[in-house]
Structures are given as C-alpha cells and as structure tokens.
Scaffold this active site. Sequence first.
Site: not given
Length: 389
Positions: A59, A90, A219, A247, A259
């Site tokens: 990223d 993290m 998550e 998450d 998401d």
Amino acid sequence: MDDAYKGKKEDKFSFGLWTVGNVGRDPFGDPSRKPIPPTRIVKKLSELGAWGINLHDNDLVPIDATRQQRNKIVREFKKALKDYGMIVPMATTNTFSHPVFKDGGFTSNDPKVRAYGLQKVMQAIDLGVELGAETYVFWGGREGAECNVAKDPIDALKRYREGLNYLCRYVRDQKYKLRFAMEAKPNEPRADMYFPTTGHYLAFIETLDFPEMVGVNPELAHEHMAGLNFHHGVAQAIEVGKLFHIDLNDQRFGRYDQDFRFGSEDYKSAFLLVRLLEDQGYDGPRHFDAHAFRTEDEKGVWDFADGCMRTYNIFKEKTARFAEDAEIQGILKEIEGKNPEFEKHLGKYSKKKAQSLKRAKFDIDAMAKPGLGYERLDQMLTELLLGMR
Ligand code: GCO
Ligand code: MN
Ligand code: MN
C-alpha cells in the site's frame, strides 16, 4: 450532525491505507476514483479524529521499488505521521495481489513460491516495525482452493504452520515487540479458504510453537459471509485472551464481500458487538476494514470514514443507555440466577456432588412451563436502538 460522536484519539480508531484508499474497482468495473497519496490519507484521517493508520507493505511501497525509492517513501510517510500525530498500530503483507501467489503463499505446492512468500513477509515485518507497528495481521487471501484435489488440505495446514513458526522465530530473533493476529475468511477471493472462521484459527493457534505470540483478528463481514454470529465469535476470542485486533465493517448475509461502512446494515449486531468490546474493556485498536461505495468521489470517502467512527460512538452511547435503563436492567436481573438453591449441584466435579445430583428430583414439565419474557426484552432493545428509549 452532532460533533459529540466525532472520532477522538482516545477512541483508538484506525483505518487501513487500502480502505480509504480503495479506488472503487470491482470484478466488473474499473476504478471509479483516483488513488489518494498515503501522506494525504494520513492528514485527512487525522483531521477526522482517527488515531491510527494500518498498511500492507505494497500500500505504501510498490512491489518493484528499489531500496532507494523505498527509503524515500518511508521517510516521507514517517514525516506525515509525525506532522499529523498519527501512528501505525498494525501492519500486514500483501500475499494476494501478485499472480505469483495465485495458488497461495504459505500453502502453495511450489517451495519456491513459499520461500518468496516468507522473504516478502520478513521484509514487510521489518517495514511495519520500523513504522512502529505492534500487531502484525495475517490474512491468507490466496490460501485456499478451487480445485480441491490439487492440494491435500492436510499439507496446506502443515505448510501454514511451518511458515508461521518460522516467522515467530524471526520476530524473536530480531527482538521485535510484535504479536501476530490471524484473520479468517470463508471465501473470496478463493472458492474455499483453509481457515474459514475465527474458530478454526483459535484451534490452530494452539498447535503452533509460540501460541502466546499469536491471536486473532476477526472481521465482522467475514463471519457474516459464513452466516455466523460475529458477536459470539468475538466473545470466544476474548474469553481465551486472543482478541489481538478487530476488523469492523458491515455485510449482508449471503452476499459477496461488501465491506460496508461500520454499522450501516445490521444495527443489532453492531450494538451487541460494541457492547461486548466496551464491557469487556477491549483496549486494542478499533480498526475499520471497509470502503466507500463505488458511487463516491473523494468527498464520499471522507464521509464514509467519518461515518464509521460516528456510528461506533453512537452505539457506545447506546450501550451506556442500555446499562442505565432501569426496566431493562430489572428484567436482566430477574433472568439471572432464578434458582440459587441449585448452585450447589454445579461447578467443579466431585464424586459426592455427582451422587447427590443423581438423587435430585426434577419436575421437568413444571420447569418448562413459565415463559421467559425474552420477546419483551428484545422489543425494548429494538426501541432503544430506534431512539425510543
Ligand atoms: C479482505 C480482508 C483484507 C485484510 C487485509 C489485512 O477481505 O480483503 O479483510 O482487507 O483485512 O488484507 O490483512
Ligand atoms: Mn474483508
Ligand atoms: Mn479484514
């Protein structure tokens, strides 16, 4: 909108670079917005009241960057963190985008791919630690299969274990202060993933060389994709001291990996989760692994991020209201411990207790008769969540 719910540093809200940086690509369509440079993400999230920013190695640093390019990018990113008072709690590795990982990183049949995977994770761990990360997430995006005869699932588990043990030893060797958090997902991008639920990981962790270094990163969307109750899964992780990270997002049951903005779909699940985290004193990051709808431009991305944090804080307020609601608390009290005289039969086994219990008389029809009043309680929760209490 009321500023009282805005994110604050002490709320420990974090986002991934990949979350607000999501460009709106999906399997059917090209990106619908431009990438936002990481340093700008740091600035904007800080202004919105976030506390942390998480990242995959790539990223921030492109997979083909030279050492010099890498160092320059990292320098600029560190400066932005300092300038805007943000931290990296993290970090994680991208072991899923490049086609070299098309049949897995840790679980690939090819030792050359597995060796490259380990090398990539070690370099990404170095980067994460350099940026200050104390939690390292493993999401095995490609650790799964479509052709289920091509790989023995027992071999896949053994390879995954071998890889994690290797990396735990690497972290210890380097004297890094880093804990691993394993993230399960039932499917997407693979048809079947090897660790489909948080419960699968909780069992697997105990078979590792250093189980105390390894916990879970459940998550919400992933457990809902599997049709499970997230609040129960997180409770199990908390109960065994393994909730190292979380998450947060939202997801309708039975759909693709959505998401969505935290708390945007299933209010009751979100409430139960926030109540659990707050009541149990979870003090780790509240990480939003979600992204804005593909319909949005950059402004919509910041609306999305602000919305995740506001909704968390609104649910937090609702948990306080729930705890102060005399009628609700009265019912909860009544439900608890109705027959204290039977406590003596419970708890730790002894021969004497077992003999006495075997003699006890139970009128099961009488016991089964009273209604439990849960409908009324559940409606009270509904009305509280709808703003009527
Ligand atoms: C997903 C996953 C990822 C991971 C991330 C961190 O469904 O794509 O949730 O977003 O959380 O790779 O490991
Ligand atoms: Mn996900
Ligand atoms: Mn995730």
